[in-house]
Structure formats: C-alpha cells, structure tokens
Scaffold this motif. Structure first.
Motif, PDB file in Angstrom:
ATOM      1  N   PHE A 185       3.009   9.023  -3.526  1.00 56.70           N
ATOM      2  CA  PHE A 185       3.941   9.926  -4.213  1.00 56.70           C
ATOM      3  C   PHE A 185       4.343  11.092  -3.310  1.00 56.70           C
ATOM      4  N   GLY A 186       3.426  11.557  -2.451  1.00 52.21           N
ATOM      5  CA  GLY A 186       3.753  12.676  -1.566  1.00 52.21           C
ATOM      6  C   GLY A 186       4.814  12.315  -0.554  1.00 52.21           C
ATOM      7  N   THR A 187       4.690  11.159   0.078  1.00 57.32           N
ATOM      8  CA  THR A 187       5.715  10.746   1.040  1.00 57.32           C
ATOM      9  C   THR A 187       7.045  10.487   0.346  1.00 57.32           C
ATOM     10  N   ALA A 188       6.990   9.903  -0.852  1.00 59.11           N
ATOM     11  CA  ALA A 188       8.236   9.672  -1.594  1.00 59.11           C
ATOM     12  C   ALA A 188       8.911  10.995  -1.927  1.00 59.11           C
ATOM     13  N   ALA A 189       8.127  12.014  -2.305  1.00 57.79           N
ATOM     14  CA  ALA A 189       8.711  13.317  -2.628  1.00 57.79           C
ATOM     15  C   ALA A 189       9.312  13.964  -1.393  1.00 57.79           C
TER      16      ALA A 189
ATOM     17  N   LEU B 244       4.869   2.438   4.479  1.00 57.63           N
ATOM     18  CA  LEU B 244       3.465   2.293   4.873  1.00 57.63           C
ATOM     19  C   LEU B 244       2.517   2.811   3.800  1.00 57.63           C
ATOM     20  N   SER B 245       2.840   3.944   3.203  1.00 60.97           N
ATOM     21  CA  SER B 245       1.942   4.498   2.183  1.00 60.97           C
ATOM     22  C   SER B 245       1.887   3.609   0.947  1.00 60.97           C
ATOM     23  N   CYS B 246       3.020   3.080   0.520  1.00 62.73           N
ATOM     24  CA  CYS B 246       3.030   2.207  -0.661  1.00 62.73           C
ATOM     25  C   CYS B 246       2.403   0.848  -0.346  1.00 62.73           C
ATOM     26  N   PHE B 247       2.604   0.353   0.868  1.00 59.75           N
ATOM     27  CA  PHE B 247       1.952  -0.885   1.281  1.00 59.75           C
ATOM     28  C   PHE B 247       0.430  -0.743   1.186  1.00 59.75           C
ATOM     29  N   GLY B 248      -0.094   0.346   1.732  1.00 59.23           N
ATOM     30  CA  GLY B 248      -1.537   0.574   1.678  1.00 59.23           C
ATOM     31  C   GLY B 248      -2.044   0.744   0.258  1.00 59.23           C
TER      32      GLY B 248
ATOM     33  N   HIS C 203      -3.894  -0.139  -6.013  1.00 56.60           N
ATOM     34  CA  HIS C 203      -3.137   0.812  -6.842  1.00 56.60           C
ATOM     35  C   HIS C 203      -1.695   0.332  -6.950  1.00 56.60           C
ATOM     36  N   ARG C 204      -1.513  -0.786  -7.610  1.00 57.45           N
ATOM     37  CA  ARG C 204      -0.195  -1.425  -7.630  1.00 57.45           C
ATOM     38  C   ARG C 204       0.823  -0.624  -8.427  1.00 57.45           C
ATOM     39  N   ARG C 205       0.467  -0.216  -9.635  1.00 52.46           N
ATOM     40  CA  ARG C 205       1.431   0.495 -10.487  1.00 52.46           C
ATOM     41  C   ARG C 205       1.874   1.799  -9.852  1.00 52.46           C
TER      42      ARG C 205
ATOM     43  N   ALA D 187       5.635   2.599  -8.793  1.00 47.57           N
ATOM     44  CA  ALA D 187       6.251   3.785  -9.422  1.00 47.57           C
ATOM     45  C   ALA D 187       6.803   4.726  -8.359  1.00 47.57           C
ATOM     46  N   ALA D 188       6.082   4.922  -7.261  1.00 45.61           N
ATOM     47  CA  ALA D 188       6.557   5.805  -6.197  1.00 45.61           C
ATOM     48  C   ALA D 188       7.837   5.251  -5.575  1.00 45.61           C
ATOM     49  N   MET D 189       7.862   3.942  -5.279  1.00 52.80           N
ATOM     50  CA  MET D 189       9.072   3.353  -4.699  1.00 52.80           C
ATOM     51  C   MET D 189      10.230   3.374  -5.689  1.00 52.80           C
TER      52      MET D 189
END
Length: 406
Positions: free
Chosen positions: A88-92, A113-117, A123-125, A129-131
């Motif tokens: 969420f931080g990188t998305a923001a 990269l952050s969402c992949f990890g 932590h799929r949801r 949600a972030a993407m």
C-alpha cells in the motif's frame, strides 16, 4: 535477490512467509539492501530518461518528484517484514507521483515488486487491493481530476491506455499467483517426502525392534531353562550340568551373532547382510533347541519354496510360538503342522497346556510382533486358548510375494 540466513539448529521453516529469500527465520529477516538499491537506482535513472522524452507532455522532474521516487524504492527494504504495508505504501507514493503530473516511467516497478512479494507471501487480498486502488486512482486522475492537477492544459488520457494498464495489473497478479501456487505445491511435496521418510524410519525401527525381540526372547528362554537344569544337576550329575552349560554357550553365541547382524543393518541401511536370514530350513535346529529346554516338538508337513521375507516370517512365528510354550505353558509337548497350497502357507502350533501364569500364550509383545510380520506380507495370525485346553497359534502367510514387494 538475497540469500536467506541458514536456520539455526532445531528451527523450523514456515512456508506461509514464502521462499527462503523473503521468509522469516524466527524473528530475524535478512534486509534486502542490494536489490533495493538496484531497483531504486533503476527507477531514478529510468525516470530521468523518461522525463526527457515527455518534456512537452508531463511536468518536469523536480526535488519533490525525486523524493517520491526515492520513497517508493526505499520502501522495498521492508517488503520481507511488512509486505502489506509496503504494497500500500508504494502504491500511495506512485499515486501521488502520477497525481502531480510527473512523467510515466519505471516507477510502476516498485508497486509490481511489492505486490508480487505480498501475494507470494500469502497476503493476496491486500496485494490485489493495492493494485486495484492504484489503477482506480490513475483512472480518476487521468479522466476527471486532470483539469485541476498539473501539468496545465493537460487532456484526458485515452481509454486504450487504461486497458493496457489494467492488463499489466492482471498479468502481474496472475504471475504472482502462479508462483505462489507452485511454491505451495513444492512445499507440500517436500512435506510429503519428509513424512514418507519418517514413516520408513519408523517402520525400520519397528522391524529391528521386532527382530531383536524374537532373537532375544527365544535365546534367553533357552538359556534360562538350561541354566536351571545346570544348577539343579551341578552336584548330582556334573556331566549333564556340563551339557547344559555347553548349550548355554552355543545359544548365547548364536544370539550375539544374530543381534550383531541386526545392528549392522541398522548402522548401514541397505547394506547386504553378512549371513543369510533364518528360514524354515532351520526348523530342525529349532526343534533341537526346544528339546534341550525340555520341550518335545513333532513336525508334520513339508516346507514349500518361499520368498525370503515369508521364509523369515514363518521361522519367527514358529520360534516365538515354541518360546511361549517353554515360558508360559506347563506342557512338555508341542506340535507344528505345515500345510500349503499354491498361494498360502498355513502353520499351526499346538500345545496341551495348562498355562503356568497369567500370560498364557505370551506376554503380548511377541504375539503383536507375529501379527505385524504377517500383516506386512498380507497374511494373518490367530492365537488363543483351545476349547479342549492348551494354546494354538494359526498363521496364514502368502507363498508368493505381493506385487509391491518384488
């Protein structure tokens, strides 16, 4: 990608947090300095070149833009410890960067990269949600808020661009899900192999314990009887006492040899035994040993050609049954009958009793061992008192080995 620290002795690896290069070992997590520095440098340099190619379309890079790029990249340093917060931080950070009208470029790599990890870590949801939030924010800025946001005079983005962005989001998510699924599958396979290895080790320990019980119970029973005979005749019949002591010496030597063979197998699993395993060919030897302990044994029937495992099991069944007669029965006479057809060898051992204690027929460990031997080969063991007195053991063992034993 960094290598995870080797776990301390006795620690267990938890799959939930992902593979070794992003998993916890206890409460210690390897900080991914090198990959974070490389990604951040790539984002800063790539955004600089992207800005040069979008001079007339987007706002130029300034100190605030570079600070946002640096913040988005630096957050990846915590992606192993706090994957949800970093997603969420990188998305923001990227959302603010785009809202300020700065050039498009490799800044999206930090979110990918952050969402992949986060997805691979379980932590799929949160990752989806972030993407999804980033994509929705981009649509909002590109098609509505662009009127009030820099750069001035900007126009709405084409919807085809949004389809491309959505396709990239789905592709990144799908790749992450695929990796997560494969890693979980590998973890299950490793656990299955570990369980199978533990099961084989348990079965081997049980086999060795059963073998030691059969060897020692029979040998010690004969030694005990002969020692009693020797003590009773030591003064009145020294020659007979000498014979008893000779029998004790021979039997103890034989028992030590068999125990050594079993222990050699334990020390070197899979190694060929130094001596052939006993079988029904040694039945006359068993009869002679029982006779030296004061038990007369009559044998009826012929022994068929048997697989080694069945031959050993049949020998041990007769040995255990005769040992139990010597130890637990008042009878001095036993009968062994062998009968077979093309598929099954049937063994019947009878004595006339009566039992000399509460453990008629045996204490339970020997009978359990016989049943385990028979069950491992696909056979059966029945044991119990006879209606007319005494005790009977009935064994049915396959003459041909099971398919999975060949």
């Amino acid at each position: 990608m960094e290598e995870q620290r080797a776990p301390a002795a006795g620690s267990s690896r938890r799959w939930r947090t992902g593979p070794a290069w992003w998993s916890r070992e206890g409460d210690r997590v390897r900080w991914p300095w090198r990959s974070t520095v490389l990604v951040t440098a790539f984002v800063l340099i790539g955004s600089h070149f992207a800005a040069e190619s979008q001079v007339d379309e987007r706002a130029p890079l300034d100190a605030f833009a570079r600070l946002l790029l640096l913040a988005a990249g630096a957050q990846l340093l915590w992606r192993h410890r706090y994957p949800v917060a970093v997603a969420f931080g990188t998305a923001a950070a990227v959302m603010v960067y785009l809202g300020a009208g700065y050039p498009y470029g490799p800044v999206f790599l930090t979110v990918a990269l952050s969402c992949f990890g986060a997805i691979v870590a379980g932590h799929r949801r949160a990752a989806w949600a972030a993407m999804g939030t980033l994509w929705a924010g981009h649509v909002l800025v590109a098609h509505w808020l662009y009127r009030w946001l820099p750069p001035s005079g900007d126009s709405a983005a084409p919807w085809g661009q949004e389809i491309v962005v959505a396709a990239w989001v789905v592709a990144i998510g799908a790749l992450s899900e695929l990796v997560r699924t494969r890693r979980e599958q590998w973890a299950r396979e490793r656990e299955e192999r570990a369980r199978a290895a533990r099961r084989r080790a348990d079965e081997e320990r049980l086999r060795i314990a059963r073998e030691l019980h059969d060897v020692l119970a029979h040998s010690i029973s004969v030694i005990n009887v002969q020692a009693g005979v020797g003590l009773a005749l030591l003064d009145t019949d020294p020659e007979q006492a000498r014979t008893a002591l000779t029998t004790i010496r021979a039997k103890s030597k034989e028992a030590l040899g068999e125990v050594r063979q079993v222990l050699d197998t334990l020390r070197a699993p899979g190694a060929a035994p130094r001596a052939p395993a006993p079988g029904l060919g040694r039945l006359p030897e068993l009869v002679a040993q029982a006779a030296s302990a004061g038990l007369a044994v009559d044998v009826e029937g012929e022994t068929p050609r048997l697989p080694p495992a069945t031959d050993l099991a049949a020998f041990r069944v007769v040995q255990e049954a005769l040992t139990n007669v010597v130890r637990h029965s008042g009878s001095r006479h036993a009968r062994v009958r062998l009968d077979h057809d093309r598929r099954t060898l049937r063994i019947r051992i009878d004595d006339d009793g009566p039992a000399t204690g509460a453990d008629a027929g045996g204490s339970g460990n020997g009978l359990a061992g016989m049943r385990e031997r028979a069950a491992a080969l696909g056979g059966t063991i029945e044991a119990g008192p006879r209606p007319d007195g005494g005790f009977r053991v009935l064994a049915a063992l396959p003459v041909t080995p099971k398919e999975d034993d060949r």
